[in-house]
Design a protein around this motif. Sequence first.
Motif, PDB file in Angstrom:
ATOM      1  N   THR A 171       0.320  -1.469   0.065  1.00 18.26           N
ATOM      2  CA  THR A 171       0.083   0.208   0.247  1.00 18.26           C
ATOM      3  C   THR A 171       0.786   1.307   0.137  1.00 18.26           C
ATOM      4  N   GLU A 172       0.680   2.403  -0.609  1.00 22.05           N
ATOM      5  CA  GLU A 172       1.695   3.847  -0.097  1.00 22.05           C
ATOM      6  C   GLU A 172       1.173   4.694   0.137  1.00 22.05           C
ATOM      7  N   ALA A 173       0.272   4.294   1.626  1.00 25.74           N
ATOM      8  CA  ALA A 173      -0.014   5.704   2.387  1.00 25.74           C
ATOM      9  C   ALA A 173       1.457   6.622   2.441  1.00 25.74           C
ATOM     10  N   TYR A 174       1.519   7.261   2.603  1.00 30.41           N
ATOM     11  CA  TYR A 174       2.029   8.293   3.646  1.00 30.41           C
ATOM     12  C   TYR A 174       2.698   8.507   4.738  1.00 30.41           C
ATOM     13  N   CYS A 175       3.248   8.005   5.743  1.00 28.79           N
ATOM     14  CA  CYS A 175       4.167   7.981   6.798  1.00 28.79           C
ATOM     15  C   CYS A 175       5.371   9.160   6.822  1.00 28.79           C
ATOM     16  N   ILE A 176       4.494   9.687   7.796  1.00 32.37           N
ATOM     17  CA  ILE A 176       5.301  10.686   8.334  1.00 32.37           C
ATOM     18  C   ILE A 176       6.361  10.102   9.109  1.00 32.37           C
ATOM     19  N   ASP A 177       7.740  10.883   8.627  1.00 36.74           N
ATOM     20  CA  ASP A 177       9.113  10.539   9.643  1.00 36.74           C
ATOM     21  C   ASP A 177      10.087   9.350   9.073  1.00 36.74           C
ATOM     22  N   SER A 178       9.378   8.606   8.189  1.00 42.03           N
ATOM     23  CA  SER A 178       9.740   6.976   8.659  1.00 42.03           C
ATOM     24  C   SER A 178      10.468   5.870   7.942  1.00 42.03           C
ATOM     25  N   MET A 179      11.114   5.421   8.303  1.00 40.54           N
ATOM     26  CA  MET A 179      11.918   4.591   7.810  1.00 40.54           C
ATOM     27  C   MET A 179      11.705   3.659   6.948  1.00 40.54           C
ATOM     28  N   ASP A 180      10.972   3.764   5.990  1.00 40.92           N
ATOM     29  CA  ASP A 180      10.551   2.917   5.444  1.00 40.92           C
ATOM     30  C   ASP A 180      10.450   2.580   4.030  1.00 40.92           C
ATOM     31  N   THR A 181      11.484   3.483   3.412  1.00 42.48           N
ATOM     32  CA  THR A 181      12.700   3.522   2.391  1.00 42.48           C
ATOM     33  C   THR A 181      13.854   2.940   2.447  1.00 42.48           C
ATOM     34  N   GLU A 182      14.705   2.971   3.773  1.00 43.91           N
ATOM     35  CA  GLU A 182      15.409   2.389   4.240  1.00 43.91           C
ATOM     36  C   GLU A 182      15.022   0.491   4.843  1.00 43.91           C
ATOM     37  N   PHE A 183      14.303   0.726   5.166  1.00 39.81           N
ATOM     38  CA  PHE A 183      14.189  -1.054   5.568  1.00 39.81           C
ATOM     39  C   PHE A 183      13.485  -1.420   4.185  1.00 39.81           C
ATOM     40  N   HIS A 184      12.957  -0.892   2.730  1.00 38.41           N
ATOM     41  CA  HIS A 184      13.039  -1.827   1.704  1.00 38.41           C
ATOM     42  C   HIS A 184      14.564  -2.251   0.952  1.00 38.41           C
ATOM     43  N   ASP A 185      15.371  -1.332   1.449  1.00 36.68           N
ATOM     44  CA  ASP A 185      16.362  -0.518   0.428  1.00 36.68           C
ATOM     45  C   ASP A 185      17.303  -2.181   1.594  1.00 36.68           C
ATOM     46  N   ALA A 186      17.117  -1.865   2.484  1.00 39.02           N
ATOM     47  CA  ALA A 186      17.726  -3.597   3.403  1.00 39.02           C
ATOM     48  C   ALA A 186      17.322  -4.454   2.494  1.00 39.02           C
ATOM     49  N   LEU A 187      15.950  -5.081   2.904  1.00 32.96           N
ATOM     50  CA  LEU A 187      15.724  -5.660   2.424  1.00 32.96           C
ATOM     51  C   LEU A 187      15.524  -6.035   0.710  1.00 32.96           C
ATOM     52  N   ASN A 188      15.955  -5.080   0.205  1.00 30.56           N
ATOM     53  CA  ASN A 188      16.253  -5.407  -1.402  1.00 30.56           C
ATOM     54  C   ASN A 188      17.581  -6.105  -1.192  1.00 30.56           C
ATOM     55  N   THR A 189      17.988  -5.733  -0.905  1.00 31.43           N
ATOM     56  CA  THR A 189      20.003  -6.018  -0.827  1.00 31.43           C
ATOM     57  C   THR A 189      20.122  -7.216  -0.233  1.00 31.43           C
ATOM     58  N   ALA A 190      19.060  -7.878   0.956  1.00 31.01           N
ATOM     59  CA  ALA A 190      19.470  -8.827   1.894  1.00 31.01           C
ATOM     60  C   ALA A 190      20.115 -10.025   1.106  1.00 31.01           C
ATOM     61  N   SER A 191      21.004 -10.914   1.383  1.00 29.75           N
ATOM     62  CA  SER A 191      21.513 -12.134   1.574  1.00 29.75           C
ATOM     63  C   SER A 191      22.025 -13.189   2.324  1.00 29.75           C
ATOM     64  N   ARG A 192      21.315 -12.970   3.358  1.00 30.86           N
ATOM     65  CA  ARG A 192      22.000 -14.033   4.582  1.00 30.86           C
ATOM     66  C   ARG A 192      21.306 -13.828   5.411  1.00 30.86           C
ATOM     67  N   TYR A 193      20.813 -14.647   5.944  1.00 28.58           N
ATOM     68  CA  TYR A 193      20.096 -14.446   7.558  1.00 28.58           C
ATOM     69  C   TYR A 193      21.022 -15.992   8.680  1.00 28.58           C
ATOM     70  N   GLU A 194      20.561 -14.833   9.980  1.00 27.91           N
ATOM     71  CA  GLU A 194      20.596 -16.157  11.365  1.00 27.91           C
ATOM     72  C   GLU A 194      19.117 -15.360  11.798  1.00 27.91           C
ATOM     73  N   VAL A 195      19.190 -17.476  12.864  1.00 30.74           N
ATOM     74  CA  VAL A 195      18.066 -17.694  13.729  1.00 30.74           C
ATOM     75  C   VAL A 195      19.114 -18.070  14.725  1.00 30.74           C
ATOM     76  N   ASN A 196      19.219 -17.041  16.176  1.00 31.96           N
ATOM     77  CA  ASN A 196      19.718 -17.518  17.579  1.00 31.96           C
ATOM     78  C   ASN A 196      17.701 -17.169  18.194  1.00 31.96           C
ATOM     79  N   GLY A 197      17.152 -18.361  19.015  1.00 32.03           N
ATOM     80  CA  GLY A 197      16.370 -18.724  19.269  1.00 32.03           C
ATOM     81  C   GLY A 197      15.559 -17.537  19.818  1.00 32.03           C
ATOM     82  N   ASN A 198      14.647 -16.164  19.554  1.00 28.54           N
ATOM     83  CA  ASN A 198      14.326 -15.200  19.900  1.00 28.54           C
ATOM     84  C   ASN A 198      14.912 -14.334  18.777  1.00 28.54           C
ATOM     85  N   ARG A 199      15.460 -13.865  18.207  1.00 32.09           N
ATOM     86  CA  ARG A 199      16.227 -12.949  17.064  1.00 32.09           C
ATOM     87  C   ARG A 199      16.396 -13.307  15.944  1.00 32.09           C
TER      88      ARG A 199
END
Length: 109
Positions: free
Chosen positions: A62-90
């Motif tokens: 969806t494309e609602a405007y979010c005030i002072d959002s980190m949405d661009t940084e979040f999408h940029d990070a996921l778009n360049t994601a390469s590896r994950y780790e799961v450690n318990g609840n992290r």
Amino acid sequence: KWMLESIQYSAVNVVPIVDMFYILLKEDFTVEMEVDCNYCGGTYVLGDNNFILFDYSTIMCTEAYCIDSMDTEFHDALNTASRYEVNGNRLRIYFNNEASRLNFIAESS
């Protein structure tokens, strides 16, 4: 369901997240996300050595405007994601050639 706690660009540059960001990685390789005031869905791929790829050719939001959002940084990070780790609840998702990471905690039930 994983809630985003911080975006860690380096050991000394950690940005805490106060807005609602979560990802839900389903067994059928679909992903649901709440990204601040927007909702997204699409697909992801897993591979050897904890490889992960979020397929941004399938992710729609969806494309609602979010005030002072980190949405661009979040999408940029996921778009360049390469590896994950799961450690318990992290969950850590590495991006930027694994120099940076998204830090998630499992949502308590």
